[in-house]
Design a protein around this motif. Structure first.
Motif, PDB file in Angstrom:
ATOM      1  N   GLY A  56       1.155  -1.638   0.236  1.00 47.49           N
ATOM      2  CA  GLY A  56      -0.169  -0.092  -0.318  1.00 47.49           C
ATOM      3  C   GLY A  56       0.826   1.720  -0.055  1.00 47.49           C
ATOM      4  N   VAL A  57       1.766   1.205   0.661  1.00 46.41           N
ATOM      5  CA  VAL A  57       2.877   2.761   0.570  1.00 46.41           C
ATOM      6  C   VAL A  57       3.509   2.620  -0.655  1.00 46.41           C
ATOM      7  CG1 VAL A  57       4.626   3.344   2.395  1.00 46.41           C
ATOM      8  CG2 VAL A  57       3.217   2.549   3.504  1.00 46.41           C
ATOM      9  N   LEU A  58       3.891   1.621  -1.008  1.00 46.51           N
ATOM     10  CA  LEU A  58       5.074   1.393  -2.552  1.00 46.51           C
ATOM     11  C   LEU A  58       3.743   2.212  -3.069  1.00 46.51           C
ATOM     12  CD1 LEU A  58       6.361  -1.314  -2.505  1.00 46.51           C
ATOM     13  CD2 LEU A  58       7.989   0.892  -2.052  1.00 46.51           C
ATOM     14  N   ALA A  59       2.788   1.897  -3.555  1.00 47.19           N
ATOM     15  CA  ALA A  59       1.359   2.357  -4.819  1.00 47.19           C
ATOM     16  C   ALA A  59       1.191   3.693  -4.651  1.00 47.19           C
ATOM     17  CB  ALA A  59       0.156   0.543  -4.400  1.00 47.19           C
ATOM     18  N   MET A  60       1.505   4.415  -2.826  1.00 52.55           N
ATOM     19  CA  MET A  60       1.169   5.871  -2.256  1.00 52.55           C
ATOM     20  C   MET A  60       2.312   6.536  -3.734  1.00 52.55           C
ATOM     21  SD  MET A  60      -1.275   5.086   0.548  1.00 52.55           S
ATOM     22  CE  MET A  60      -1.088   6.361   1.186  1.00 52.55           C
ATOM     23  N   VAL A  61       3.229   6.046  -3.537  1.00 53.56           N
ATOM     24  CA  VAL A  61       5.069   7.134  -3.594  1.00 53.56           C
ATOM     25  C   VAL A  61       4.669   7.565  -4.439  1.00 53.56           C
ATOM     26  CG1 VAL A  61       7.218   6.608  -3.980  1.00 53.56           C
ATOM     27  CG2 VAL A  61       6.407   5.104  -1.927  1.00 53.56           C
ATOM     28  N   PRO A  62       4.543   6.766  -6.171  1.00 54.80           N
ATOM     29  CA  PRO A  62       4.834   8.200  -7.068  1.00 54.80           C
ATOM     30  C   PRO A  62       3.450   9.551  -6.985  1.00 54.80           C
ATOM     31  CG  PRO A  62       3.975   5.567  -7.654  1.00 54.80           C
ATOM     32  CD  PRO A  62       4.039   5.858  -6.302  1.00 54.80           C
ATOM     33  N   ALA A  63       2.195   9.053  -6.512  1.00 51.35           N
ATOM     34  CA  ALA A  63       1.015   9.831  -5.952  1.00 51.35           C
ATOM     35  C   ALA A  63       1.590  11.287  -5.084  1.00 51.35           C
ATOM     36  CB  ALA A  63       0.158   9.424  -5.445  1.00 51.35           C
ATOM     37  N   TRP A  64       2.795  10.954  -4.132  1.00 50.46           N
ATOM     38  CA  TRP A  64       3.792  11.467  -3.017  1.00 50.46           C
ATOM     39  C   TRP A  64       4.449  12.331  -3.472  1.00 50.46           C
ATOM     40  CZ3 TRP A  64       4.546   7.638   0.910  1.00 50.46           C
ATOM     41  CH2 TRP A  64       3.021   7.292   2.179  1.00 50.46           C
ATOM     42  N   TRP A  65       4.906  11.984  -4.865  1.00 49.72           N
ATOM     43  CA  TRP A  65       6.486  12.198  -4.872  1.00 49.72           C
ATOM     44  C   TRP A  65       5.504  14.006  -6.314  1.00 49.72           C
ATOM     45  CZ3 TRP A  65       9.048   7.726  -7.133  1.00 49.72           C
ATOM     46  CH2 TRP A  65       9.825   7.083  -6.329  1.00 49.72           C
ATOM     47  N   ARG A  66       4.232  13.062  -6.774  1.00 51.79           N
ATOM     48  CA  ARG A  66       3.411  13.806  -7.376  1.00 51.79           C
ATOM     49  C   ARG A  66       3.402  15.311  -7.011  1.00 51.79           C
ATOM     50  NH1 ARG A  66       1.317  10.294 -10.204  1.00 51.79           N
ATOM     51  NH2 ARG A  66      -1.109  10.228  -9.339  1.00 51.79           N
ATOM     52  N   HIS A  67       2.313  15.125  -5.656  1.00 50.64           N
ATOM     53  CA  HIS A  67       2.455  16.158  -5.151  1.00 50.64           C
ATOM     54  C   HIS A  67       3.537  17.041  -4.593  1.00 50.64           C
ATOM     55  CE1 HIS A  67      -2.395  15.128  -4.661  1.00 50.64           C
ATOM     56  NE2 HIS A  67      -1.727  13.532  -5.273  1.00 50.64           N
ATOM     57  N   ARG A  68       3.818  16.381  -4.359  1.00 54.05           N
ATOM     58  CA  ARG A  68       5.178  17.691  -3.565  1.00 54.05           C
ATOM     59  C   ARG A  68       5.793  18.265  -5.018  1.00 54.05           C
ATOM     60  NH1 ARG A  68       9.706  15.559   0.022  1.00 54.05           N
ATOM     61  NH2 ARG A  68      11.101  17.103  -0.307  1.00 54.05           N
ATOM     62  N   ARG A  69       6.220  17.638  -6.242  1.00 55.15           N
ATOM     63  CA  ARG A  69       6.371  18.381  -6.844  1.00 55.15           C
ATOM     64  C   ARG A  69       5.293  19.805  -7.443  1.00 55.15           C
ATOM     65  NH1 ARG A  69       7.999  13.593  -9.986  1.00 55.15           N
ATOM     66  NH2 ARG A  69       6.297  13.246 -11.081  1.00 55.15           N
ATOM     67  N   ALA A  70       3.841  19.506  -7.582  1.00 56.09           N
ATOM     68  CA  ALA A  70       3.604  20.601  -7.235  1.00 56.09           C
ATOM     69  C   ALA A  70       3.029  21.549  -6.898  1.00 56.09           C
ATOM     70  CB  ALA A  70       2.171  19.897  -7.913  1.00 56.09           C
TER      71      ALA A  70
END
Length: 97
Positions: A56-70
């Motif tokens: 679950g955490v690994l599946a959320m990492v791309p979304a976290w990176w996208r939100h962090r970049r934004a």
């Protein structure tokens, strides 16, 4: 308040401990091609829970990176607008005086 929090964590610990004691019988997990793994039930349940959390955490990492970049882009944009001086707010410039 600390006492209540410690009491809560003690309750959680004893509930999980009693769960482990009550589920100590051996189970077989059957894999592909006739392979089987024999282990206590509590180990199988805890391992399944841990792997599910990790996936679950690994599946959320791309979304976290996208939100962090934004968020970084938004902060940089705000800082760049604050860094440019306003030509109307320059001190010492008076109209017609």
């Amino acid at each position: 308040m600390r006492f209540i929090v410690r009491l809560f964590w003690a309750f959680i610990f004893f509930a999980l401990f009693s769960f482990a004691l009550n589920n100590s019988q051996e189970v077989a997990v059957h894999w592909f091609f006739g392979h089987a793994w024999h282990s206590p039930l509590v180990i199988v349940v805890l391992l399944s829970f841990g792997l599910g959390c990790a996936f679950g955490v690994l599946a959320m990492v791309p979304a976290w990176w996208r939100h962090r970049r934004a968020a970084t882009r938004q902060i940089e944009a705000q800082q760049s607008t604050l860094a440019t001086p306003d030509p109307l707010a320059t001190p010492g410039v008076h109209d017609g005086l």
